[in-house]
Design a protein around this motif. Structure first.
Motif, mmCIF file in Angstrom:
data_model
loop_
_atom_site.group_PDB
_atom_site.id
_atom_site.type_symbol
_atom_site.label_atom_id
_atom_site.label_comp_id
_atom_site.label_asym_id
_atom_site.label_seq_id
_atom_site.Cartn_x
_atom_site.Cartn_y
_atom_site.Cartn_z
ATOM 1 N N UNK A 74 0.488 -1.486 -0.282
ATOM 2 C CA UNK A 74 -0.090 0.045 0.234
ATOM 3 C C UNK A 74 0.450 1.400 0.159
ATOM 4 N N UNK A 75 2.023 0.967 0.254
ATOM 5 C CA UNK A 75 2.881 2.384 0.432
ATOM 6 C C UNK A 75 3.445 2.954 -0.490
ATOM 7 N N UNK A 76 3.719 1.311 -1.144
ATOM 8 C CA UNK A 76 4.717 1.842 -2.778
ATOM 9 C C UNK A 76 3.757 2.128 -3.605
ATOM 10 N N UNK A 77 2.484 1.405 -3.388
ATOM 11 C CA UNK A 77 0.923 2.320 -4.175
ATOM 12 C C UNK A 77 1.024 3.460 -3.739
ATOM 13 N N UNK A 78 0.898 4.541 -2.974
ATOM 14 C CA UNK A 78 0.578 5.289 -2.451
ATOM 15 C C UNK A 78 2.397 6.208 -3.157
ATOM 16 N N UNK A 79 2.997 5.898 -3.016
ATOM 17 C CA UNK A 79 4.488 6.431 -3.809
ATOM 18 C C UNK A 79 4.316 6.604 -5.739
ATOM 19 N N UNK A 80 3.462 5.237 -5.458
ATOM 20 C CA UNK A 80 3.433 5.156 -7.542
ATOM 21 C C UNK A 80 2.229 6.610 -7.869
ATOM 22 N N UNK A 81 1.784 6.104 -7.441
ATOM 23 C CA UNK A 81 0.364 7.922 -7.468
ATOM 24 C C UNK A 81 0.980 9.326 -7.549
ATOM 25 N N UNK A 82 1.961 9.321 -6.932
ATOM 26 C CA UNK A 82 2.385 10.665 -6.509
ATOM 27 C C UNK A 82 3.965 10.180 -8.621
ATOM 28 N N UNK A 83 4.026 9.099 -7.824
ATOM 29 C CA UNK A 83 5.386 8.986 -9.400
ATOM 30 C C UNK A 83 4.100 9.381 -10.668
ATOM 31 N N UNK A 84 3.266 8.913 -10.553
ATOM 32 C CA UNK A 84 2.677 8.767 -11.804
ATOM 33 C C UNK A 84 1.094 9.315 -12.394
ATOM 34 N N UNK A 85 1.278 10.595 -10.809
ATOM 35 C CA UNK A 85 1.138 12.314 -11.256
ATOM 36 C C UNK A 85 2.473 12.910 -11.442
ATOM 37 N N UNK A 86 3.363 13.133 -11.164
ATOM 38 C CA UNK A 86 4.532 13.601 -11.623
ATOM 39 C C UNK A 86 4.720 13.290 -13.297
ATOM 40 N N UNK A 87 4.568 11.806 -13.223
ATOM 41 C CA UNK A 87 5.124 12.302 -15.066
ATOM 42 C C UNK A 87 3.938 12.036 -15.202
ATOM 43 N N UNK A 88 2.431 12.383 -15.386
ATOM 44 C CA UNK A 88 1.506 13.492 -16.199
ATOM 45 C C UNK A 88 1.605 14.373 -16.329
ATOM 46 N N UNK A 89 2.142 15.807 -15.389
ATOM 47 C CA UNK A 89 2.719 16.609 -15.455
ATOM 48 C C UNK A 89 3.298 17.129 -15.812
ATOM 49 N N UNK A 90 4.470 15.777 -15.856
ATOM 50 C CA UNK A 90 5.858 15.848 -16.959
ATOM 51 C C UNK A 90 5.018 16.426 -18.145
ATOM 52 N N UNK A 91 4.401 15.025 -18.430
ATOM 53 C CA UNK A 91 4.095 14.712 -20.037
ATOM 54 C C UNK A 91 3.138 15.403 -20.869
ATOM 55 N N UNK A 92 2.355 16.453 -20.127
ATOM 56 C CA UNK A 92 1.542 17.647 -20.189
ATOM 57 C C UNK A 92 2.552 18.844 -20.914
ATOM 58 N N UNK A 93 3.789 18.860 -19.991
ATOM 59 C CA UNK A 93 4.246 20.113 -20.301
ATOM 60 C C UNK A 93 4.478 21.007 -19.602
ATOM 61 N N UNK A 94 4.491 20.406 -17.816
ATOM 62 C CA UNK A 94 4.389 21.247 -16.419
ATOM 63 C C UNK A 94 5.958 21.334 -16.605
ATOM 64 N N UNK A 95 6.551 22.668 -16.156
ATOM 65 C CA UNK A 95 7.984 23.146 -16.003
ATOM 66 C C UNK A 95 7.941 24.353 -14.733
ATOM 67 N N UNK A 96 8.697 24.814 -15.234
ATOM 68 C CA UNK A 96 8.835 26.637 -13.659
ATOM 69 C C UNK A 96 8.315 27.596 -15.234
ATOM 70 N N UNK A 97 7.339 28.320 -14.595
ATOM 71 C CA UNK A 97 6.457 29.211 -15.295
ATOM 72 C C UNK A 97 7.294 30.710 -13.982
ATOM 73 N N UNK A 98 8.244 30.322 -13.436
ATOM 74 C CA UNK A 98 8.447 31.892 -13.153
ATOM 75 C C UNK A 98 9.973 31.843 -14.072
ATOM 76 N N UNK A 99 10.704 33.099 -13.686
ATOM 77 C CA UNK A 99 11.546 34.012 -14.525
ATOM 78 C C UNK A 99 13.106 33.823 -14.293
ATOM 79 N N UNK A 100 14.226 33.142 -15.567
ATOM 80 C CA UNK A 100 15.091 32.841 -15.303
ATOM 81 C C UNK A 100 16.040 34.101 -15.808
ATOM 82 N N UNK A 101 17.173 34.140 -14.736
ATOM 83 C CA UNK A 101 18.304 34.916 -15.490
ATOM 84 C C UNK A 101 19.123 34.160 -16.270
ATOM 85 N N UNK A 102 19.471 34.090 -18.027
ATOM 86 C CA UNK A 102 20.681 33.473 -18.195
ATOM 87 C C UNK A 102 21.614 33.887 -18.363
ATOM 88 N N UNK A 103 21.624 35.560 -18.594
ATOM 89 C CA UNK A 103 22.350 36.733 -18.820
ATOM 90 C C UNK A 103 23.610 36.249 -18.092
#
Length: 478
Positions: free
Chosen positions: A433-462
């Motif tokens: 059950x603990x492993x499954x809860x980890x898997x749910x959170x991991x799959x949630x993370x994978x789905x957000x990555x797959x949809x293109x969720x990343x950093x929306x803030x400002x990044x200073x690359x200069x």
């Protein structure tokens, strides 16, 4: 207007509007109208990708993501690549402008007893008129190169944030499994003590005692492996934030629950990935850059023209350099026409065309991979939620069975085998059950990555990582 003025006007006009090679067009791909979604998503709503990790409800994870954005080395490398692409673009833009070089010389000589001085100064200038837009296509390709570098940064941020979140969730999962193993081993030690007491009273066998102690030892034997896996995960998490592997050991020491996402989540429609996924946008920018390079290669097959000129002056004294009697100048156009080159220029165009085709295929592959990632993540999350519900039910039932079995065993109304079976089943179901809860959170993370969720803030690359000092002329260190 003089002939020279007419030539200048004509070539400038041609160089300002004529280009060869194909113009960049947005690539088209066939996309499904909706996801093959399970119960874990709301397909009709647009995805909520901004700061998605905050929906896991763990402030420490939020802090670690912010720290990783500032300190991750892959992100730092991507920022340096942006600076490189911007510098390359400015360098390419410089080909559209005239160039000029100044020169000066001073000599002092002696001949037949007479000493004399000679001073010279000059200015050379040239300007390629870019009649058929070869340099403009190069600038266009470089501009898309800047876009690609920025998408590489977005991709690095997306991957890094996903890795931080996944490793954090995994670490919390190991902490929960370690705590469960220790509680279970302690309970099994109590069972072993009860069994030994019953054996001494004649209510159990020596085999029962040995089995009870063996089961406790077996559970305890799994703890070091879990501890090692936990330590490795924390080390990885530390490195992801740009620190030494042991930097987060103390900070992560206090156990916290496995983060649980709020479900279901909106997934939008497949067309959303064309603008949200940085790898898709990167592939599109690379395709556009490759298309522009075809025109650059094609322009080399056409005539080229340039204007060159120079001014020179000399005199026996510095004051003589500006006098008209010592000034000479030359100015005129140069036209170069490719006549025979063994097919090299045509082959160069075909090379760029083939490279453009490869980049278009890479774009199509990026889109298909993005679709596959989302579909897989949706299915995995949906099915893991079902599995987790069954495991939770099983753990509750085994917990009740274990309580009853222990009570009956202590009262002498049940065999040790019932207790042994109940304890094993409860531990196995609780750990799963603990492993499954980890898997749910991991799959949630994978789905957000797959949809293109990343950093929306400002990044200073200069800002460069290394700030050089004493870059001007100075005495070399021995």
């Amino acid at each position: 207007m003089s002939r020279l003025g007419l030539l200048l006007a004509l070539t400038t006009a041609l160089g300002g509007c004529v280009v060869v090679g194909p113009d960049v067009e947005k690539p088209t791909v066939s996309l499904p109208m909706k996801w093959s979604a399970g119960s874990a998503v709301k397909p009709s709503k647009p995805p909520e990708l901004s700061q998605w990790w905050q929906h896991l409800g763990d402030p420490m994870l939020d802090d670690l993501v912010n720290e990783a954005v500032a300190g991750n080395l892959d992100v730092a490398t991507a920022k340096a690549s942006i600076r490189e692409a911007r510098a390359s673009y400015r360098q390419t833009v410089g080909t559209l402008l005239p160039s000029a070089n100044g020169s000066g010389a001073a000599t002092r000589s002696k001949s037949n007893g007479d000493v004399s001085s000679q001073f010279q100064a000059g200015l050379d200038a040239s300007w390629e008129l870019d009649l058929f837009g070869g340099n403009k296509r190069a600038v266009e390709a470089a501009r898309y190169g800047m876009d690609a570098a920025e998408e590489e940064l977005r991709a690095a941020l997306l991957t890094m944030i996903g890795d931080v979140a996944s490793n954090y969730v995994t670490a919390r999962g190991y902490q929960a499994r370690i705590a469960l193993a220790r509680r279970t081993a302690a309970s099994q030690r109590e069972t072993a003590a009860i069994t030994r007491n019953k054996f001494e009273a004649g209510g159990a066998t020596a085999a029962d005692v040995a089995t009870a102690e063996g089961q406790a030892s077996s559970t305890e034997a799994g703890i070091p492996s879990l501890e090692a896996a936990y330590a490795e995960t924390v080390h990885r998490l530390s490195v992801l934030t740009g620190r030494a592997p042991g930097a987060l050991v103390e900070r992560m020491k206090k156990p916290k629950p496995v983060p649980a996402p709020r479900l279901p989540i909106p997934a939008g429609i497949p067309a959303d990935i064309l603008t949200a996924r940085p790898d898709v946008r990167l592939a599109e920018a690379q395709y556009a850059s490759a298309t522009a390079k075809i025109g650059q290669a094609e322009a080399a097959r056409y005539p080229s023209a340039s204007l060159t000129g120079n001014i020179a002056t000399n005199g026996a004294k510095l004051g003589d350099l500006g006098k008209s009697s010592s000034i000479s100048w030359a100015f005129g156009p140069t036209l170069t026409v490719p006549i025979f080159n063994g097919g090299q220029l045509k082959a160069a165009v075909e090379v760029t065309q083939a490279q453009r085709d490869q980049s278009f295929i890479a774009y199509q592959a990026a889109v298909l991979t993005a679709l596959e990632d989302v579909e897989n993540a949706i299915v995995a999350l949906s099915q893991e939620r079902i599995r987790s519900g069954k495991l939770a039910s099983a753990a509750r039932s085994y917990g009740e069975a274990n309580t009853v079995a222990r009570t009956l065993f202590q009262a002498g109304s049940s065999s040790f085998l019932d207790v042994l079976t109940a304890e094993r089943s409860l531990y196995s179901a609780s750990d799963a059950l603990i492993e499954s809860r980890v898997a749910i959170a991991t799959d949630y993370i994978a789905l957000n990555k797959a949809l293109g969720g990343g950093w929306s803030g400002t990044i200073d690359s200069s800002k460069p990582v290394i700030v050089d000092k004493r870059t001007g002329p100075h005495i070399a260190r021995q």
